[in-house]
Structures are given as structure tokens and as C-alpha cells.
Design a protein around this motif. Structure first.
Motif, PDB file in Angstrom:
ATOM      1  N   THR A 112      -4.148 -49.861 -77.300  1.00  0.00           N
ATOM      2  CA  THR A 112      -3.219 -50.951 -77.562  1.00  0.00           C
ATOM      3  C   THR A 112      -3.104 -51.212 -79.054  1.00  0.00           C
ATOM      4  OG1 THR A 112      -3.898 -51.966 -75.475  1.00  0.00           O
ATOM      5  CG2 THR A 112      -2.652 -53.341 -77.028  1.00  0.00           C
ATOM      6  N   PRO A 113      -1.877 -51.194 -79.599  1.00  0.00           N
ATOM      7  CA  PRO A 113      -1.723 -51.505 -81.021  1.00  0.00           C
ATOM      8  C   PRO A 113      -2.104 -52.950 -81.315  1.00  0.00           C
ATOM      9  CG  PRO A 113       0.224 -50.373 -80.167  1.00  0.00           C
ATOM     10  CD  PRO A 113      -0.615 -50.747 -78.977  1.00  0.00           C
ATOM     11  N   VAL A 114      -2.612 -53.192 -82.499  1.00  0.00           N
ATOM     12  CA  VAL A 114      -2.932 -54.555 -82.921  1.00  0.00           C
ATOM     13  C   VAL A 114      -1.639 -55.323 -83.155  1.00  0.00           C
ATOM     14  CG1 VAL A 114      -5.101 -53.829 -83.984  1.00  0.00           C
ATOM     15  CG2 VAL A 114      -3.011 -53.927 -85.364  1.00  0.00           C
ATOM     16  N   GLU A 115      -1.768 -56.629 -83.252  1.00  0.00           N
ATOM     17  CA  GLU A 115      -0.608 -57.432 -83.608  1.00  0.00           C
ATOM     18  C   GLU A 115      -0.106 -57.004 -84.994  1.00  0.00           C
ATOM     19  OE1 GLU A 115       1.104 -59.797 -81.859  1.00  0.00           O
ATOM     20  OE2 GLU A 115      -0.113 -59.064 -80.193  1.00  0.00           O
ATOM     21  N   PRO A 116       1.197 -57.036 -85.227  1.00  0.00           N
ATOM     22  CA  PRO A 116       1.729 -56.605 -86.525  1.00  0.00           C
ATOM     23  C   PRO A 116       1.054 -57.324 -87.689  1.00  0.00           C
ATOM     24  CG  PRO A 116       3.509 -56.886 -84.958  1.00  0.00           C
ATOM     25  CD  PRO A 116       2.266 -57.402 -84.280  1.00  0.00           C
ATOM     26  N   ASN A 117       0.791 -56.586 -88.737  1.00  0.00           N
ATOM     27  CA  ASN A 117       0.088 -57.100 -89.901  1.00  0.00           C
ATOM     28  C   ASN A 117       0.599 -56.399 -91.142  1.00  0.00           C
ATOM     29  OD1 ASN A 117      -2.069 -58.432 -91.437  1.00  0.00           O
ATOM     30  ND2 ASN A 117      -3.109 -58.589 -89.458  1.00  0.00           N
ATOM     31  N   THR A 118       0.034 -56.743 -92.296  1.00  0.00           N
ATOM     32  CA  THR A 118       0.407 -56.119 -93.559  1.00  0.00           C
ATOM     33  C   THR A 118      -0.626 -55.054 -93.917  1.00  0.00           C
ATOM     34  OG1 THR A 118       1.509 -58.110 -94.357  1.00  0.00           O
ATOM     35  CG2 THR A 118       0.856 -56.495 -96.010  1.00  0.00           C
ATOM     36  N   PHE A 119      -0.160 -53.819 -94.117  1.00  0.00           N
ATOM     37  CA  PHE A 119      -1.044 -52.696 -94.413  1.00  0.00           C
ATOM     38  C   PHE A 119      -0.570 -51.983 -95.673  1.00  0.00           C
ATOM     39  CE2 PHE A 119      -1.255 -53.157 -89.749  1.00  0.00           C
ATOM     40  CZ  PHE A 119      -2.624 -53.360 -89.603  1.00  0.00           C
ATOM     41  N   ARG A 120      -1.520 -51.466 -96.422  1.00  0.00           N
ATOM     42  CA  ARG A 120      -1.209 -50.756 -97.661  1.00  0.00           C
ATOM     43  C   ARG A 120      -1.914 -49.405 -97.673  1.00  0.00           C
ATOM     44  NH1 ARG A 120      -2.938 -53.303-103.384  1.00  0.00           N
ATOM     45  NH2 ARG A 120      -1.021 -54.485-103.044  1.00  0.00           N
ATOM     46  N   PHE A 121      -1.160 -48.378 -98.056  1.00  0.00           N
ATOM     47  CA  PHE A 121      -1.728 -47.064 -98.348  1.00  0.00           C
ATOM     48  C   PHE A 121      -1.579 -46.780 -99.838  1.00  0.00           C
ATOM     49  CE2 PHE A 121      -0.609 -45.913 -93.831  1.00  0.00           C
ATOM     50  CZ  PHE A 121      -1.903 -45.639 -93.421  1.00  0.00           C
ATOM     51  N   ILE A 122      -2.627 -46.284-100.468  1.00  0.00           N
ATOM     52  CA  ILE A 122      -2.512 -45.695-101.791  1.00  0.00           C
ATOM     53  C   ILE A 122      -2.873 -44.229-101.649  1.00  0.00           C
ATOM     54  CG2 ILE A 122      -3.323 -45.669-104.169  1.00  0.00           C
ATOM     55  CD1 ILE A 122      -3.889 -48.633-103.948  1.00  0.00           C
ATOM     56  N   ILE A 123      -1.972 -43.353-102.088  1.00  0.00           N
ATOM     57  CA  ILE A 123      -2.150 -41.919-101.924  1.00  0.00           C
ATOM     58  C   ILE A 123      -2.289 -41.292-103.301  1.00  0.00           C
ATOM     59  CG2 ILE A 123      -1.172 -39.811-100.968  1.00  0.00           C
ATOM     60  CD1 ILE A 123       0.213 -43.085 -99.742  1.00  0.00           C
ATOM     61  N   ASN A 124      -3.324 -40.498-103.464  1.00  0.00           N
ATOM     62  CA  ASN A 124      -3.669 -39.956-104.771  1.00  0.00           C
ATOM     63  C   ASN A 124      -3.182 -38.517-104.925  1.00  0.00           C
ATOM     64  OD1 ASN A 124      -4.945 -40.381-107.289  1.00  0.00           O
ATOM     65  ND2 ASN A 124      -6.703 -39.153-106.646  1.00  0.00           N
ATOM     66  N   ASP A 125      -2.819 -38.149-106.166  1.00  0.00           N
ATOM     67  CA  ASP A 125      -2.632 -36.757-106.548  1.00  0.00           C
ATOM     68  C   ASP A 125      -1.502 -36.078-105.790  1.00  0.00           C
ATOM     69  OD1 ASP A 125      -2.939 -34.325-107.704  1.00  0.00           O
ATOM     70  OD2 ASP A 125      -4.819 -33.807-106.717  1.00  0.00           O
ATOM     71  N   ILE A 126      -0.274 -36.497-106.038  1.00  0.00           N
ATOM     72  CA  ILE A 126       0.907 -35.845-105.478  1.00  0.00           C
ATOM     73  C   ILE A 126       1.453 -34.904-106.539  1.00  0.00           C
ATOM     74  CG2 ILE A 126       3.206 -36.177-104.490  1.00  0.00           C
ATOM     75  CD1 ILE A 126       2.299 -38.901-103.533  1.00  0.00           C
ATOM     76  N   ASP A 127       1.208 -33.607-106.365  1.00  0.00           N
ATOM     77  CA  ASP A 127       1.522 -32.615-107.387  1.00  0.00           C
ATOM     78  C   ASP A 127       2.965 -32.144-107.309  1.00  0.00           C
ATOM     79  OD1 ASP A 127      -0.893 -32.458-108.793  1.00  0.00           O
ATOM     80  OD2 ASP A 127      -1.788 -31.204-107.240  1.00  0.00           O
ATOM     81  N   GLY A 128       3.429 -31.577-108.393  1.00  0.00           N
ATOM     82  CA  GLY A 128       4.767 -31.023-108.476  1.00  0.00           C
ATOM     83  C   GLY A 128       4.767 -29.890-109.481  1.00  0.00           C
ATOM     84  N   PRO A 129       5.924 -29.288-109.797  1.00  0.00           N
ATOM     85  CA  PRO A 129       7.223 -29.635-109.215  1.00  0.00           C
ATOM     86  C   PRO A 129       7.489 -28.914-107.898  1.00  0.00           C
ATOM     87  CG  PRO A 129       7.503 -28.002-110.927  1.00  0.00           C
ATOM     88  CD  PRO A 129       6.044 -28.313-110.892  1.00  0.00           C
ATOM     89  N   ASN A 130       8.200 -29.580-107.009  1.00  0.00           N
ATOM     90  CA  ASN A 130       8.637 -29.024-105.729  1.00  0.00           C
ATOM     91  C   ASN A 130       7.481 -28.669-104.813  1.00  0.00           C
ATOM     92  OD1 ASN A 130      10.893 -28.402-104.087  1.00  0.00           O
ATOM     93  ND2 ASN A 130      10.578 -26.223-104.434  1.00  0.00           N
ATOM     94  N   ASN A 131       6.318 -29.303-105.024  1.00  0.00           N
ATOM     95  CA  ASN A 131       5.163 -29.019-104.182  1.00  0.00           C
ATOM     96  C   ASN A 131       4.914 -30.099-103.141  1.00  0.00           C
ATOM     97  OD1 ASN A 131       4.576 -26.667-105.595  1.00  0.00           O
ATOM     98  ND2 ASN A 131       3.247 -27.714-107.047  1.00  0.00           N
ATOM     99  N   GLU A 132       4.926 -31.368-103.591  1.00  0.00           N
ATOM    100  CA  GLU A 132       4.532 -32.460-102.712  1.00  0.00           C
ATOM    101  C   GLU A 132       5.461 -33.662-102.874  1.00  0.00           C
ATOM    102  OE1 GLU A 132       0.095 -33.026-101.824  1.00  0.00           O
ATOM    103  OE2 GLU A 132       0.132 -32.534-103.959  1.00  0.00           O
ATOM    104  N   ALA A 133       5.601 -34.393-101.773  1.00  0.00           N
ATOM    105  CA  ALA A 133       6.356 -35.644-101.780  1.00  0.00           C
ATOM    106  C   ALA A 133       5.972 -36.444-100.544  1.00  0.00           C
ATOM    107  CB  ALA A 133       7.861 -35.388-101.807  1.00  0.00           C
ATOM    108  N   LEU A 134       6.272 -37.730-100.571  1.00  0.00           N
ATOM    109  CA  LEU A 134       6.130 -38.622 -99.418  1.00  0.00           C
ATOM    110  C   LEU A 134       7.398 -39.439 -99.295  1.00  0.00           C
ATOM    111  CD1 LEU A 134       2.473 -39.969 -99.701  1.00  0.00           C
ATOM    112  CD2 LEU A 134       3.429 -38.790 -97.718  1.00  0.00           C
TER     113      LEU A 134
END
Length: 368
Positions: A112-134
Motif C-alpha cells: 500500500t502506498p503511503v499518503e502523498p507527501n513531499t519527497f526529494r531526490f538528489i542525483i550525483n554525477d550526470i556525465d555528458g555529452p550525450n551520455n546521461e540525462a534525467l
């Protein structure tokens, strides 16, 4: 988000810079919840893993991390107190190295999912060029995206998509960390672009601080998109409608059989109307949204709506509509238009209002 659609966004980026500058704003962080990953319960080194977590949310005990769509794959592992996703990709370069991932915040029963809340992701080291993206959909309650100042990342903000893409290797310049903060959610989906073996650590307790952050707020469709004459054309055509500042194609309800995603004959009549409009305006780009009512399990409804959205997109592609012109998303029961939420007694007609497929026009300027 379809990978070809992302490619189109990227190819048109420099034009976008000329006509719609980014919406940088000064924001203080929301009251997000810090989450620490304790252990992998099941699915380690697979594309469907369950993690045990600690947080200040009393009902939150687990996070399920899944790769839900391709064309590429990946595996989840634990790295310190973060969730790590490592790409398994037979293709190098964006957009072909795409895999879509989902994080679901779960209660003690692991379902069962929890009640809606505020969540944060910090993602490290997104390399380029043309290698990675979100990338993610701004309509999925994204509060803001944040990067460092200066940053290696390029942010492309074209509603409803916001994309952060690496420009150089991490060691060749400023940090390439990115922060995604979502408000009032229990499920988060992202498009992950990464070459084979590239990894991303999804941090939820601020292990990776961002110095001098710049926050980017999602732009949305506003009435400024339309001139008075444009509005007259839209109204007279009787083919379109404007709701919540979005331009949509007018259709009657599109029905599916209970618990099925196959296109019915009576649905084809309405889809043909949309097809004719797309033929009439050959540059029109559409995002369709499939919605359910609140009956049945929340996760089941989300998966069912996603299957229906995918089936509908495939119908248009089979008719010759280019895949770059139409994309689809299932919203389940997350965007009800009336009071008929879980546990609320409603008539069949009231539930029917929520069972809808909407066709949002992403580039209304071509309708003239």
C-alpha cells in the motif's frame, strides 16, 4: 515520455531558447522528508527491488524501485544509504539509451502506498555529452528542479517535460548534481538516459548538498499562448476545447472493457476523429492521458491506465501517425475530477466522469 519525443525536444532546444527563456526563481526548499535506505529486502541487482528505509513519516517503511519501460534496462542496488541504478544498455547516446524507472513509497505491508507527501531526490554525477540525462513530467507534481551554480547540467524546460542533461564529464568542470522535488506524491517516475554501466545514486537524505542552487520551476501552458484571434479559431472549429489553460481535442468518452486495455469498436469511432484532426494539422503533437475511477486498487488502476494509454498510442502509430507526434501516460485515479475518491459512495454516472481519455495539444500554435 517517448524517447523520440525527447530527441525532438533536444533538437529544438536552441529554438526554444529564443522564444521561451527558462523560468529561474528563488525558492526555499519545501518541507521534504529525509529518507535513509537501510537494506535491500528483495530483488538486489534486478530491475525490481524492495528497499527497507527509515524516515520521519510514520507509515513509510519500504521503497519499491522498478524499471517499468525501455527500450533499455538496468538494475537496482544499495550504495551506502542511497538507491543506485546502473544502466544495462545496448545503445550508446541519448535518446536510445532510455529506461523508465519508478519509485513507490510503501507502508508496512509492502503493497500500500503511503499518503502523498513531499519527497526529494538528489542525483550525483550526470556525465555528458550525450551520455546521461534525467527527465520527468511536470504534471506529476514536480515542485521544482534544482542545480548548482555553476553547473555542468543543461536544463530543458518544455511543458510538460523537464529534462536535465549532462554536458561534460564530471571531472572536467563544475558539479553535475541535480535535485528533483515532488509535492503531494506517493509514486515518482523518471526517464533515465544512460549508457551501459553508467550509474546514478538517488539520495533522499541530503548526502549530496548542492551549493548556490538555482531552482527551475516548471513552465505551464498559460492563456498567453493564445491571442484573441487564436481563441476565436479554436472556438469556431468545434474540434477543440480549452480546460485549465490546456488545449484539448473534443471527444466523447472512450470506453474499455472492464479490466482490459484492448481498443473497442465504439472507441475507434472517437479515435478516428482525433486521427482526422492530426491529418488535418500534420504538425500537431499530442500527449494523451488515460484516467480511471477510484474503484479497485490504486496501483492496479495506475498500471491499467498505463496499458490503455500505450494501446491507444499504438493504435495511432499503426494508422501512420509518426511516433514523435503522439505520446501517452496513464494517471490511474490520481486526477479525479469530482469527489469520488476511495471510500466515497458515488453513482455509476459520477464514476464514469473520471474514466476518461484526454488528448492534450502540446503545440497549439500550429492550429491557425
Amino acid at each position: 515520455m517517448h524517447s523520440k519525443k525527447i530527441l525532438k525536444i533536444m533538437l529544438n532546444f536552441f529554438l526554444i531558447l529564443l522564444i521561451c527563456p527558462f523560468n529561474f526563481i528563488n525558492l526555499s526548499a519545501q518541507n521534504h522528508q529525509l529518507i535513509k535506505v537501510i537494506a535491500v529486502v528483495s530483488g538486489n541487482e534486478t530491475n525490481n527491488a524492495l528497499f527497507l528505509v527509515e524516515s520521519d513519516i510514520p507509515t513509510l517503511h519500504f521503497i519499491r524501485a522498478q524499471r517499468i519501460d525501455g527500450p533499455q534496462n538496468g538494475i537496482f542496488t544499495q550504495n551506502s544509504d542511497n538507491i543506485r541504478y546502473t544502466a544495462i544498455s545496448s545503445v550508446s547516446g541519448i535518446p536510445g539509451n532510455l529506461s523508465k524507472i519508478r519509485f513507490t513509497f510503501l507502508q508496512k505491508d509492502k503493497r500500500t502506498p503511503v499518503e502523498p507527501n513531499t519527497f526529494r531526490f538528489i542525483i550525483n554525477d550526470i556525465d555528458g555529452p550525450n551520455n546521461e540525462a534525467l527527465a520527468t513530467n511536470c504534471n506529476a507534481n514536480l515542485s521544482f528542479l534544482g542545480t548548482a551554480n555553476p553547473s555542468n547540467l543543461l536544463v530543458i524546460n518544455l511543458p510538460p517535460t523537464i529534462l536535465s542533461i549532462g554536458q561534460v564529464e564530471e571531472n572536467d568542470g563544475p558539479t553535475s548534481r541535480v535535485m528533483f522535488e515532488f509535492n503531494n506524491v506517493s509514486v515518482i517516475e523518471m526517464d533515465n538516459f544512460a549508457n551501459d554501466g553508467y550509474l546514478k545514486d538517488f539520495d533522499m537524505n541530503d548526502d549530496y548538498p548542492i551549493s548556490k542552487p538555482i531552482f527551475v520551476k516548471c513552465k505551464s501552458y498559460t492563456s498567453s499562448i493564445y491571442t484573441e484571434n487564436d481563441s476565436i479559431v479554436v472556438n469556431k472549429s468545434n474540434e477543440f476545447k480549452k480546460e485549465n489553460e490546456l488545449l484539448k481535442i473534443k471527444t466523447n468518452p472512450i470506453f474499455f472493457d472492464l479490466n482490459k486495455a484492448e481498443i473497442r469498436k465504439d472507441a475507434v469511432v472517437e479515435l478516428e476523429k482525433v486521427f482526422e484532426i492530426m491529418e488535418k494539422f500534420p504538425k500537431l503533437i499530442i500527449e494523451l492521458g488515460s484516467h480511471t475511477d477510484s474503484r479497485d486498487n490504486d496501483n492496479y488502476n495506475l498500471k491499467l491506465s498505463e496499458s490503455r494509454a500505450k494501446a491507444t498510442v499504438n493504435w495511432f502509430v499503426s494508422k501512420g501517425i509518426g511516433a514523435t507526434r503522439i505520446s501517452g501516460k496513464g494517471f490511474g485515479e490520481t486526477q479525479l475530477v469530482n469527489k469520488c475518491a476511495n471510500g466515497v459512495k458515488c453513482s455509476e454516472d459520477q464514476h464514469q466522469v473520471n474514466r476518461r481519455t484526454e488528448f492534450v495539444i502540446l503545440n497549439p500554435e500550429v492550429i491557425k
